[in-house]
Write a protein that holds these residues in place. Structure first.
Motif, mmCIF file in Angstrom:
data_model
loop_
_atom_site.group_PDB
_atom_site.id
_atom_site.type_symbol
_atom_site.label_atom_id
_atom_site.label_comp_id
_atom_site.label_asym_id
_atom_site.label_seq_id
_atom_site.Cartn_x
_atom_site.Cartn_y
_atom_site.Cartn_z
ATOM 1 N N ARG A 30 -4.609 0.101 -34.326
ATOM 2 C CA ARG A 30 -5.273 -0.130 -33.040
ATOM 3 C C ARG A 30 -6.758 0.216 -33.107
ATOM 4 N NH1 ARG A 30 -0.904 2.546 -28.770
ATOM 5 N NH2 ARG A 30 0.876 1.198 -29.300
ATOM 6 N N ARG A 31 -7.269 0.371 -34.321
ATOM 7 C CA ARG A 31 -8.637 0.876 -34.464
ATOM 8 C C ARG A 31 -9.698 -0.217 -34.534
ATOM 9 N NH1 ARG A 31 -8.694 4.508 -39.467
ATOM 10 N NH2 ARG A 31 -7.398 2.811 -40.256
ATOM 11 N N ILE A 32 -9.279 -1.469 -34.600
ATOM 12 C CA ILE A 32 -10.256 -2.547 -34.654
ATOM 13 C C ILE A 32 -10.018 -3.501 -33.490
ATOM 14 C CG2 ILE A 32 -10.434 -2.347 -37.173
ATOM 15 C CD1 ILE A 32 -8.866 -4.959 -37.394
ATOM 16 N N SER A 33 -11.024 -4.280 -33.185
ATOM 17 C CA SER A 33 -10.966 -5.159 -32.022
ATOM 18 C C SER A 33 -10.058 -6.361 -32.270
ATOM 19 C CB SER A 33 -12.367 -5.665 -31.685
ATOM 20 O OG SER A 33 -12.817 -6.554 -32.700
ATOM 21 N N PRO A 34 -9.548 -6.976 -31.209
ATOM 22 C CA PRO A 34 -8.756 -8.196 -31.369
ATOM 23 C C PRO A 34 -9.541 -9.298 -32.087
ATOM 24 C CG PRO A 34 -8.458 -7.308 -29.169
ATOM 25 C CD PRO A 34 -9.563 -6.521 -29.809
ATOM 26 N N GLU A 35 -10.842 -9.362 -31.828
ATOM 27 C CA GLU A 35 -11.672 -10.387 -32.476
ATOM 28 C C GLU A 35 -11.736 -10.162 -33.987
ATOM 29 O OE1 GLU A 35 -12.486 -10.034 -28.281
ATOM 30 O OE2 GLU A 35 -12.611 -8.526 -29.878
ATOM 31 N N GLN A 36 -11.887 -8.897 -34.394
ATOM 32 C CA GLN A 36 -11.923 -8.612 -35.827
ATOM 33 C C GLN A 36 -10.568 -8.892 -36.465
ATOM 34 O OE1 GLN A 36 -12.891 -4.567 -36.942
ATOM 35 N NE2 GLN A 36 -13.255 -5.095 -39.076
ATOM 36 N N LYS A 37 -9.506 -8.573 -35.744
ATOM 37 C CA LYS A 37 -8.171 -8.864 -36.270
ATOM 38 C C LYS A 37 -7.996 -10.364 -36.506
ATOM 39 C CE LYS A 37 -5.648 -4.904 -34.398
ATOM 40 N NZ LYS A 37 -4.485 -4.454 -33.601
#
Length: 230
Positions: A213-220
């Motif tokens: 949960r440490r990165i943004s949905p966009e980065q995912k």
């Protein structure tokens, strides 16, 4: 040796057969008969007491140890050393006998932060080792000590350049880049996008970080699009 007898008595009195079986499944590459089944918090507490003993060095001198738990105690004891040079010496004496990921990862490198430049030099040296878990430990040092305020982009190439067949080395490489993608997202994403990593490590790093949960949905979404076919 009195300390050896005390260690043996402690391990025997704290053995948990169910936990031993659980540990054996988690660490399949070592002899299950070498696992006693003592819980880690109990080992840590006992190690603190052992480290204060005048004969602690007698226990540290007995290598290789006969059990997984003795290796764990060894790692917890030397991690309490505050003198940088002594700590490095103890780590380097112990590393050749580390034979599993759990002991490797629980050998704390935090004390090495006392001299970051020297620690970085030792990490480079350890990366060049022929020993699987020495290399894994070196990558762990880079991950723990050099992904935040001490970060240098060129260190990514040190880990990219590790070319080893061992599963536990490459799993640590993937873990390192998963952490890097969370802590240094721009620089780490450039490495992933470049295709510099082998396919297995590349995909495993992406898998590990997109599950967090440490990165943004966009980065995912960007990272998922970078997955490669095996």
């Amino acid at each position: 040796m009195a300390i050896q007898e005390d260690v043996g008595a402690f391990l025997a009195s704290h053995a948990d057969e169910g936990y031993r079986a659980f540990q054996a499944k988690l660490i399949p590459n070592i002899d299950p008969d070498s696992i006693v089944g003592v819980h880690t918090p109990e080992l840590r507490k006992f190690a603190k007491a052992l480290a204060r003993r005048e004969d602690a060095e007698e226990f540290l001198a007995v290598l290789p140890h006969g059990s997984f738990e003795e290796n764990q105690l060894h790692s917890f004891i030397i991690a309490q050393e505050r003198d940088f040079d002594k700590l490095v010496g103890e780590i380097e004496r112990f590393l050749p006998f580390v034979d599993n990921w759990a002991t490797c990862d629980q050998l704390s490198c935090r004390g090495l932060a006392a001299d970051p430049d020297a620690a970085l030099g030792r990490a480079w040296h350890w990366l060049e080792s022929d020993h699987e878990y020495t290399v894994r430990f070196a990558i762990g040092v880079l991950m723990e000590l050099f992904l935040e305020e001490r970060f240098r982009p060129e260190l990514f190439q040190w880990v990219v350049g590790v070319s080893r067949p061992e599963y536990y080395v490459n799993m640590m490489r993937a873990w390192y880049f998963a952490e890097a993608l969370a802590k240094q997202p721009v620089a780490a994403e450039e490495v992933i996008a470049s295709g510099a990593l082998d396919t297995w490590t590349h995909n495993k790093a992406i898998q590990k970080v997109v599950e967090s949960r440490r990165i943004s949905p966009e980065q995912k979404d960007r990272l998922r699009a970078m997955r490669r076919r095996a």
